[in-house]
Design an enzyme around this catalytic site. Structure first.
Site, PDB file in Angstrom:
ATOM      1  N   LEU A 188       0.864  -1.172   0.000  1.00  0.00           N
ATOM      2  CA  LEU A 188       0.000   0.000   0.000  1.00  0.00           C
ATOM      3  C   LEU A 188       0.900   1.220   0.000  1.00  0.00           C
ATOM      4  O   LEU A 188       1.995   1.195   0.578  1.00  0.00           O
ATOM      5  CB  LEU A 188      -0.902   0.033   1.242  1.00  0.00           C
ATOM      6  CG  LEU A 188      -1.961  -1.063   1.388  1.00  0.00           C
ATOM      7  CD1 LEU A 188      -2.674  -0.923   2.731  1.00  0.00           C
ATOM      8  CD2 LEU A 188      -2.962  -1.025   0.244  1.00  0.00           C
ATOM      9  N   ASP A 189       0.441   2.297  -0.627  1.00  0.00           N
ATOM     10  CA  ASP A 189       1.232   3.528  -0.621  1.00  0.00           C
ATOM     11  C   ASP A 189       1.378   4.064   0.804  1.00  0.00           C
ATOM     12  O   ASP A 189       0.584   3.746   1.688  1.00  0.00           O
ATOM     13  CB  ASP A 189       0.562   4.598  -1.494  1.00  0.00           C
ATOM     14  CG  ASP A 189       0.492   4.183  -2.958  1.00  0.00           C
ATOM     15  OD1 ASP A 189       1.329   3.367  -3.379  1.00  0.00           O
ATOM     16  OD2 ASP A 189      -0.411   4.674  -3.659  1.00  0.00           O
ATOM     17  N   LYS A 190       2.371   4.916   0.994  1.00  0.00           N
ATOM     18  CA  LYS A 190       2.676   5.467   2.317  1.00  0.00           C
ATOM     19  C   LYS A 190       1.447   6.058   2.990  1.00  0.00           C
ATOM     20  O   LYS A 190       1.202   5.839   4.180  1.00  0.00           O
ATOM     21  CB  LYS A 190       3.774   6.532   2.176  1.00  0.00           C
ATOM     22  CG  LYS A 190       4.142   7.227   3.482  1.00  0.00           C
ATOM     23  CD  LYS A 190       5.202   8.297   3.243  1.00  0.00           C
ATOM     24  CE  LYS A 190       5.552   9.022   4.543  1.00  0.00           C
ATOM     25  NZ  LYS A 190       6.581  10.070   4.334  1.00  0.00           N
ATOM     26  N   ARG A 204      -5.290   5.851  -7.713  1.00  0.00           N
ATOM     27  CA  ARG A 204      -4.982   7.277  -7.763  1.00  0.00           C
ATOM     28  C   ARG A 204      -4.836   7.763  -9.208  1.00  0.00           C
ATOM     29  O   ARG A 204      -5.341   8.829  -9.579  1.00  0.00           O
ATOM     30  CB  ARG A 204      -3.705   7.548  -6.969  1.00  0.00           C
ATOM     31  CG  ARG A 204      -3.825   7.179  -5.496  1.00  0.00           C
ATOM     32  CD  ARG A 204      -2.466   7.062  -4.812  1.00  0.00           C
ATOM     33  NE  ARG A 204      -1.771   8.327  -4.789  1.00  0.00           N
ATOM     34  CZ  ARG A 204      -0.479   8.453  -4.476  1.00  0.00           C
ATOM     35  NH1 ARG A 204       0.246   7.371  -4.178  1.00  0.00           N
ATOM     36  NH2 ARG A 204       0.083   9.639  -4.457  1.00  0.00           N
TER      37      ARG A 204
END
Length: 309
Positions: A140-142, A243
């Site tokens: 998962l992204d930050k 995104r």
């Protein structure tokens, strides 16, 4: 110390890699690609000679010896990192990742990641991801919160990776996006690749790209702020997929520092994107597993703000 395994072929085989995959499946559960790497590294001999090719034929009585290199030890330091373990057994973990936490170390970022925390909290993690990504099956992204699967051994890691590649893991997300969306359901089917001018960004493009598909449904349109609360599931797992896709259809994720609006760049929370649900069959027991994680308090507060209440 390297480990050696010796076999005497009990049947003919058209391919060395296929035979070794069968021989190793019970004790080591090596995938065919892992076997092929050992052959490429000259770690397999047939009748005392280095195996010339993964495709070489084997006949009954051939003596095959395989050198299994010692697993590299991680140089990543174990640290106390706050994260919630939703589920744990002998094979997997399911984590609820908090906001602003990088999943694994990278260049110039050797500490403060989820992996640092896993090394402190969990005794056994799979090695397939390498010394910097032990146990990490997917990411998962930050600034994306929510559910993440971690493998505790190589067998569960391999099976989970295959399940994800075969679209056998259902991953659902909740997000806030700019603009009201009509109609209320849709599919974004657009290939994603590296941005030609910024290697840290992804973009919808037909050049050097991979197919990507995101299904979405509007939960609520907020007319007060011209935003929407949506849920979506991804059929593919491309970098920054959700995104990039919502930016592509002119509804970027609220708070996205990379693909969002200019006034979103400096928000502390980052993008309002949460991995809310996972459904899959357990990699070893095949039991159906289903997990849900509630959205963070900051996310709820933002919904109230955008709803105008």
């Amino acid at each position: 110390m390297n480990e050696k395994s010796k076999f005497i072929a009990e049947k003919n085989s058209e391919r060395l890699d296929k035979l070794l995959t069968e021989l190793f499946k019970d004790n080591f559960d090596f995938s065919r690609s892992m076997i092929q790497k050992l052959i490429e590294q000259n770690l397999v001999t047939v009748n005392g000679e280095i195996a010339a090719s993964q495709k070489m034929a084997i006949i009954v009585g051939d003596i095959i010896e395989v050198t299994i290199p010692e697993a590299k030890k991680t140089e990543i330091t174990a640290e106390k990192i706050e994260f919630e373990i939703i589920y744990e057994d002998a094979d997997i973990l399911v984590i609820n990742k908090p906001n602003d936490l990088v999943v694994h170390p990278g260049a110039g970022n050797r500490s403060g990641t989820l992996v640092n925390g896993l090394l402190d909290a969990i005794e056994d993690l799979s090695s397939i991801g390498g010394v910097e990504r032990p146990g990490i099956v997917h990411r998962l992204d930050k600034q994306t919160t929510g559910l993440l699967i971690v493998a505790k051994n190589d067998k569960s890691h391999r099976v989970m990776s295959e399940m994800i590649a075969n679209h056998e893991v259902y991953k659902e997300y909740i997000a806030l996006v700019w603009g009201n969306i009509e109609p209320s359901k849709g599919i974004i089917d657009a290939p994603i690749g590296r941005h030609p001018n910024d290697r840290k960004k992804m973009v919808v493009t037909s050049k050097h790209s991979k197919s990507a598909k995101t299904n979405f449904e509007v939960i609520e349109n907020f007319e007060y702020s011209n935003t929407a609360l949506i849920k979506c599931n991804i059929e593919t797992g491309r970098t920054h997929q959700i995104r990039v896709h919502f930016n592509f259809i002119k509804h970027p994720i609220v708070g996205d520092p990379t693909y969002g609006r200019i006034n979103d760049k400096d928000t502390k929370f980052g993008q309002f994107l949460h991995a809310s649900k996972l459904i899959f069959n357990h990699p070893i027991t095949k039991e159906r597993m289903e997990f849900e994680a509630p959205i963070p308090d900051e996310f709820n507060d933002k919904i109230k703000e955008l709803r105008g209440k």
